[in-house]
Scaffold this motif. Structure first.
Motif, PDB file in Angstrom:
ATOM      1  N   ALA A  53       0.838  -1.210   0.000  1.00  0.00           N
ATOM      2  CA  ALA A  53       0.000   0.000   0.000  1.00  0.00           C
ATOM      3  C   ALA A  53       0.870   1.258   0.000  1.00  0.00           C
ATOM      4  O   ALA A  53       0.571   2.226  -0.714  1.00  0.00           O
ATOM      5  N   MET A  54       1.956   1.259   0.775  1.00  0.00           N
ATOM      6  CA  MET A  54       2.846   2.421   0.827  1.00  0.00           C
ATOM      7  C   MET A  54       3.526   2.640  -0.532  1.00  0.00           C
ATOM      8  O   MET A  54       3.626   3.775  -1.005  1.00  0.00           O
ATOM      9  N   ILE A  55       3.969   1.560  -1.151  1.00  0.00           N
ATOM     10  CA  ILE A  55       4.591   1.677  -2.473  1.00  0.00           C
ATOM     11  C   ILE A  55       3.560   2.142  -3.495  1.00  0.00           C
ATOM     12  O   ILE A  55       3.822   3.042  -4.297  1.00  0.00           O
ATOM     13  N   ASP A  56       2.385   1.553  -3.444  1.00  0.00           N
ATOM     14  CA  ASP A  56       1.353   1.852  -4.437  1.00  0.00           C
ATOM     15  C   ASP A  56       0.932   3.325  -4.394  1.00  0.00           C
ATOM     16  O   ASP A  56       0.808   3.972  -5.433  1.00  0.00           O
ATOM     17  N   VAL A  57       0.741   3.862  -3.207  1.00  0.00           N
ATOM     18  CA  VAL A  57       0.316   5.254  -3.079  1.00  0.00           C
ATOM     19  C   VAL A  57       1.462   6.227  -3.402  1.00  0.00           C
ATOM     20  O   VAL A  57       1.214   7.395  -3.697  1.00  0.00           O
ATOM     21  N   ASN A  58       2.698   5.733  -3.397  1.00  0.00           N
ATOM     22  CA  ASN A  58       3.871   6.576  -3.644  1.00  0.00           C
ATOM     23  C   ASN A  58       4.557   6.266  -4.985  1.00  0.00           C
ATOM     24  O   ASN A  58       5.727   6.577  -5.165  1.00  0.00           O
ATOM     25  N   ARG A  59       3.825   5.674  -5.928  1.00  0.00           N
ATOM     26  CA  ARG A  59       4.446   5.276  -7.199  1.00  0.00           C
ATOM     27  C   ARG A  59       5.157   6.432  -7.908  1.00  0.00           C
ATOM     28  O   ARG A  59       6.269   6.283  -8.386  1.00  0.00           O
ATOM     29  N   GLU A  60       4.513   7.563  -7.988  1.00  0.00           N
ATOM     30  CA  GLU A  60       5.150   8.696  -8.665  1.00  0.00           C
ATOM     31  C   GLU A  60       6.385   9.147  -7.893  1.00  0.00           C
ATOM     32  O   GLU A  60       7.441   9.398  -8.476  1.00  0.00           O
ATOM     33  N   HIS A  61       6.274   9.223  -6.600  1.00  0.00           N
ATOM     34  CA  HIS A  61       7.379   9.631  -5.733  1.00  0.00           C
ATOM     35  C   HIS A  61       8.561   8.665  -5.858  1.00  0.00           C
ATOM     36  O   HIS A  61       9.727   9.082  -5.800  1.00  0.00           O
ATOM     37  N   LEU A  62       8.289   7.374  -6.024  1.00  0.00           N
ATOM     38  CA  LEU A  62       9.328   6.339  -6.074  1.00  0.00           C
ATOM     39  C   LEU A  62       9.653   5.878  -7.495  1.00  0.00           C
ATOM     40  O   LEU A  62      10.316   4.862  -7.672  1.00  0.00           O
TER      41      LEU A  62
END
Length: 187
Positions: A31-40
């Motif tokens: 969930a953390m990766i998914d919501v931060n896809r653009e950031h990461l």
């Protein structure tokens, strides 16, 4: 040669706790990766993480790497809330050096959590007998470079177009800290 043994499974700082991953973290990690896809987006593994199952597979791989003394990957927690991951990788036991890596959710950036994690990890590494610890980051990753400099790592150079990430070559800055520099800062 230093004694090859795992780093502690829990490292506690003043505001954060680093814990060896558990399989129960997979949904929260995804969930953390998914919501931060653009950031990461510049992290090579982001495109490979498309489901909770992918996060489970990663966590399972970290267990094997931990047992083989090849990687020590931790979840970062503030008041029990998962905020990102960090770890020790590219471990060379013979020459006593390793590299630190980290990522954090965008909403947690700029609060000093990564710097605290770096301090905990480097303390564990130097205490374990390592001579040199590195932080490597993309040359355009100013936030990561600031973390290295804030923690007294020295910029040692730039590897020009050494990585092919998402179809684009990128350059990598290399920051290093030696055991004697760590010891001097503690005194």
């Amino acid at each position: 040669m230093i004694s090859q043994r795992p780093l502690p499974s829990v490292l506690k700082g003043s505001r954060i706790t680093l814990e060896k991953h558990s399989m129960s973290l997979a949904p929260e990690m995804f969930a953390m990766i998914d919501v931060n896809r653009e950031h990461l987006q510049d992290m090579p593994w982001t495109k490979l993480t498309n489901s909770i199952e992918d996060s489970k597979n990663w966590i399972n791989a970290t267990f094997s790497e931990w047992d083989n003394l090849a990687l020590f990957d931790y979840g970062m927690y503030v008041n029990g809330k998962y905020i990102g991951s960090c770890g020790v990788h590219s471990i060379n036991w013979e020459f006593k050096h390793c590299e630190l890596g980290y990522w954090i959710g965008k909403e947690f950036e700029g609060k000093g959590y990564i710097s605290e994690a770096v301090k905990l990890l480097e303390d564990a590494c130097f205490t374990a007998g390592f001579h040199r610890v590195e932080i490597r980051c993309a040359s355009f990753n100013e936030a990561s470079a600031r973390v290295a400099l804030k923690n007294s790592y020295k910029l040692e150079g730039e590897l020009r177009e050494d990585s092919l990430i998402n179809g684009k070559y990128r350059s990598t800055q290399v920051y290093g800290k030696l055991r004697r520099e760590w010891e001097a800062a503690r005194n």
